[in-house]
Design a protein around this motif. Structure first.
Motif, PDB file in Angstrom:
ATOM      1  N   UNK A 549      -9.357 -30.332  22.623  1.00 26.64           N
ATOM      2  CA  UNK A 549      -9.107 -29.892  21.569  1.00 26.64           C
ATOM      3  C   UNK A 549      -8.665 -29.145  20.229  1.00 26.64           C
ATOM      4  N   UNK A 550      -9.009 -30.749  20.148  1.00 28.98           N
ATOM      5  CA  UNK A 550      -8.313 -30.620  18.397  1.00 28.98           C
ATOM      6  C   UNK A 550      -7.477 -30.174  17.999  1.00 28.98           C
ATOM      7  N   UNK A 551      -6.111 -30.724  19.383  1.00 31.30           N
ATOM      8  CA  UNK A 551      -5.170 -30.239  18.888  1.00 31.30           C
ATOM      9  C   UNK A 551      -4.468 -31.394  17.780  1.00 31.30           C
ATOM     10  N   UNK A 618     -14.197 -22.605  20.932  1.00 28.52           N
ATOM     11  CA  UNK A 618     -14.163 -22.339  21.540  1.00 28.52           C
ATOM     12  C   UNK A 618     -15.414 -20.815  20.988  1.00 28.52           C
ATOM     13  N   UNK A 619     -15.253 -20.784  19.999  1.00 29.10           N
ATOM     14  CA  UNK A 619     -15.875 -19.270  19.334  1.00 29.10           C
ATOM     15  C   UNK A 619     -15.470 -18.040  19.516  1.00 29.10           C
ATOM     16  N   UNK A 636     -18.171 -26.425  25.785  1.00 28.80           N
ATOM     17  CA  UNK A 636     -17.419 -27.108  24.429  1.00 28.80           C
ATOM     18  C   UNK A 636     -17.241 -28.362  25.385  1.00 28.80           C
ATOM     19  N   UNK A 637     -16.270 -28.267  26.267  1.00 28.63           N
ATOM     20  CA  UNK A 637     -14.969 -29.104  27.045  1.00 28.63           C
ATOM     21  C   UNK A 637     -15.964 -30.210  28.079  1.00 28.63           C
ATOM     22  N   UNK A 677      -9.281 -22.522  29.080  1.00 29.66           N
ATOM     23  CA  UNK A 677      -9.051 -23.536  28.231  1.00 29.66           C
ATOM     24  C   UNK A 677      -8.510 -25.163  29.309  1.00 29.66           C
ATOM     25  N   UNK A 678      -7.360 -24.620  29.568  1.00 30.71           N
ATOM     26  CA  UNK A 678      -6.451 -25.496  31.304  1.00 30.71           C
ATOM     27  C   UNK A 678      -7.135 -25.924  31.348  1.00 30.71           C
TER      28      UNK A 678
END
Length: 689
Positions: A549-551, A618-619, A636-637, A677-678
């Protein structure tokens, strides 16, 4: 958002993010387990149809590697999921540009990689840089009376709060007689609870006192107790797992001076390194070797010794010589204390020392007459007080877990002989500075026979000779190679690969980097059967999700506590085996639900100290079509690779009002991208590496 209580025949959990029927949630859970976890999957189970077409053309990004069954993107993802803790946004393209072989070479030589940015993140954890003596001095174990007083104060506050709430609830409706009776009952209840707390505090203090006795080995297993007591004890011992992950236990708060803060900083640093370090393979190997040479933080003084153990013993040697790693762990106060070798002594040592003292105490009279030695007041009591015997814990684990393996061909007689060789390997001043010390007075000076070879170098060299003998055994080469192949390839690694690695181990004198070279440059590592064949441990899942996620993680403690909640509390593995690296250990209904709950909390920004910008990742924006957002999240994920059953189950959730963030009669709908996303992070494909 109102939480939903979900009941099933064998478990109950609170689902914080999706308001749905139990049937739909159960369908989602079943989708998580519909894929045959822990076994190798056919190519079509997790890959896009395009991957089943004719063999890919050679790609410059894969030059120099024996990759024939994976596409370039699959190969890069495979490397990032095995030699690292998963890709971050942009990592796949970055590795493609530099070339996968070059990236691997850099990872095998971590000192060539600049990691100052990650090191800067660790500056807020002062205990990481402290010597053991300073940790003992600045983070003292609270005295039993203090612990008991604090517990009683908490209990009294809770009783007063309940009493006040009850009084407020009944103030307007109860008669004076009723009020008097309720007050009397509340007072009796408070007195009973306070007494119970005092009793509990006394018991804990006694256990604590016993654990801190440096002359008594702490048991590897605790005595049996009732289930409720066991649960309370687990919560009391483990401040880094269980409960609300967003709640900071007082013992590990930033300003805490308790020993628990030391272990908390170790765990937070471990998570920080795994997420942000550019030296990813070094972090993976650090986790592997710490688990191999496991030490339990909850055993007595080891809470003070672990910092130096990981910093000075494990981390500098993760890609060095195996013999150096074994020798360093054998001399570490953490290992000496954990497996009780610091207490191990030749049973005859007390007698020898008594004779030597007697000789020194002999006095000469005026005319040269020798006087007899002074006898102790109670000879039998004095002998028992100083008596120390042989402890075989370390000798057994050195062969069974650290070198030869359980099928390594040794006998119980070998265990005893190895234990004799390590007598005198102890700790100097364990409660002051805790350095390694060899005490020749405690050492068994006689010859030993280990695996048919005579051990009689003398003194500390006896133990060093045993280590040299064990690390050069073919059984050790095979055992270590099997564990590495299991960690990096599959739960049941190909025998041919293990044999090839074992040959390298023996020919290179146990060079770990050389063995890893053999593994990484093998066709088996890049085979279709190895692709996504491993289940992520809780630690790997938490870290890889934050990376995916780039968290931005400012406070890693909630992540640490999630690792414990899912089932792998860091530095808290009690048996010397360490945590398992097999799928069956981590795949069960409760664990899958906790994994999904974690993914939803992280992606939905409901975790303190962690912020994920899902819309930028996600863009797409929140006004996008839910199906388009889901397709983008899978791309993406999951690298665009998801089984049809997974996609179908996820698509069924798109009509949920909470996904669309709107009332049923509201024409304007916005998509909850964090929720989508989750859900994708909770899919079976993300649980694999």
């Amino acid at each position: 958002m109102r939480p939903l209580n979900f009941r099933a025949p064998s478990f109950r959990f609170r689902f914080p993010s999706i308001a749905a029927t139990p049937r739909s949630l159960l369908a989602l859970v079943l989708s998580l387990s519909c894929v045959p976890w822990g076994v190798d999957l056919p190519a079509g189970a997790t890959t896009l149809p395009a991957s089943k077409e004719k063999k890919q053309k050679p790609d410059p990004a894969l030059k120099g590697l024996p990759i024939t069954e994976l596409s370039p993107d699959e190969a890069i993802l495979h490397a990032l999921n095995r030699l690292a803790y998963g890709p971050r946004p942009g990592d796949v393209e970055r590795v493609r540009q530099m070339g996968l072989a070059k990236w691997i070479e850099q990872q095998l030589n971590p000192n060539s990689i600049d990691d100052k940015a990650m090191e800067a993140r660790l500056q807020g954890y002062p205990t990481l840089r402290m010597p053991t003596a300073k940790l003992i001095d600045e983070y003292p174990q609270p005295k039993p009376a203090v612990v008991q007083a604090e517990r009683q104060a908490r209990e009294r506050a809770q009783v007063e709060q309940r009493r006040a709430e009850a009084a407020a609830a009944n103030a307007s409706s109860s008669s004076p007689a009723d009020k008097e009776m309720q007050a009397s009952q509340a007072q009796q209840s408070g007195s009973s609870e306070t007494q119970s707390a005092a009793s509990s505090g006394t018991g804990e203090s006694a256990a604590q006192s016993a654990a801190e006795n440096p002359n008594a080995p702490a048991p590897m297993k605790e005595p049996a107790m009732e289930p409720e007591q066991a649960a309370k004890g687990a919560r009391r011992r483990d401040a880094l797992g269980g409960g609300d992950p967003n709640n900071i236990p007082r013992a590990v708060a930033d300003d805490s001076r308790r020993p628990a803060r030391i272990v908390a900083e170790l765990a937070m640093a471990k998570v920080t390194r795994a997420i942000y370090s550019e030296r990813q393979l070094q972090q993976v190997m650090d986790d592997f070797w710490f688990n191999h040479f496991n030490v339990f933080a909850g055993k007595g003084e080891d809470r003070y010794y672990l910092t130096s153990y990981e910093r000075d013993v494990i981390q500098p040697r993760v890609l060095g010589k195996f013999k150096d790693l074994v020798t360093a762990t054998a001399k570490s106060p953490a290992m000496l204390f954990y497996l009780d070798n610091f207490l191990s002594a030749d049973p005859r040592a007390a007698q020898r020392q008594a004779r030597e003292r007697a000789m020194r105490q002999q006095r000469h009279g005026r005319f040269g007459r020798r006087w007899p030695p002074r006898p102790p007041a109670n000879p039998q009591q004095g002998a028992k007080k100083n008596e120390r015997g042989l402890n075989e814990n370390y000798g057994r684990e050195l062969m069974e877990l650290h070198t030869l393996g359980v099928d390594g061909g040794y006998t119980q007689k070998d265990v005893t002989e190895v234990a004799r060789a390590f007598t005198g390997w102890t700790i100097d001043k364990p409660r002051i500075y805790a350095d390694f010390k060899f005490d020749d007075r405690l050492h068994d000076p006689d010859a030993k026979m280990v695996l048919g070879k005579k051990i009689h170098s003398g003194g500390m060299k006896d133990g060093e000779q045993v280590i040299d003998l064990l690390v050069h055994q073919p059984s050790t080469a095979k055992f270590i190679s099997t564990k590495l192949a299991r960690r990096f390839v599959s739960d049941n690694p190909p025998p041919a690969l293990v044999n090839h690695m074992a040959e390298t181990f023996l020919s290179s004198n146990g060079d770990i980097r050389a063995v890893m070279n053999t593994l990484i440059w093998s066709p088996e590592f890049w085979s279709r059967e190895a692709y996504r064949a491993k289940i992520k441990t809780p630690f790997e899942l938490v870290v890889s999700a934050a990376r995916a996620l780039g968290t931005d993680v400012d406070t890693p403690l909630p992540l640490v506590q999630w690792v414990g909640r899912i089932g792998e509390p860091l530095y808290q593995c009690q048996p010397p085996t360490g945590y398992s690296d097999r799928a069956e250990t981590w795949v069960n209904t409760g664990a899958l639900l906790n994994r999904l709950n974690f993914s939803l909390a992280l992606a939905g920004n409901r975790m303190r100290g962690a912020r994920s910008d899902v819309s930028s990742l996600l863009g797409v924006d929140s006004s996008a079509d839910a199906k388009a957002a889901l397709d983008r999240a899978v791309q993406v994920l999951l690298g665009g690779q998801a089984a049809p059953a997974t996609v179908e189950t996820l698509e069924k959730q798109l009509d949920n009002p909470q996904v669309l963030q709107a009332r049923l009669d509201d024409p304007h709908k916005q998509v909850d991208l964090g929720l989508i996303a989750g859900l994708v992070l909770g899919a079976p494909e993300f649980q694999k590496r």
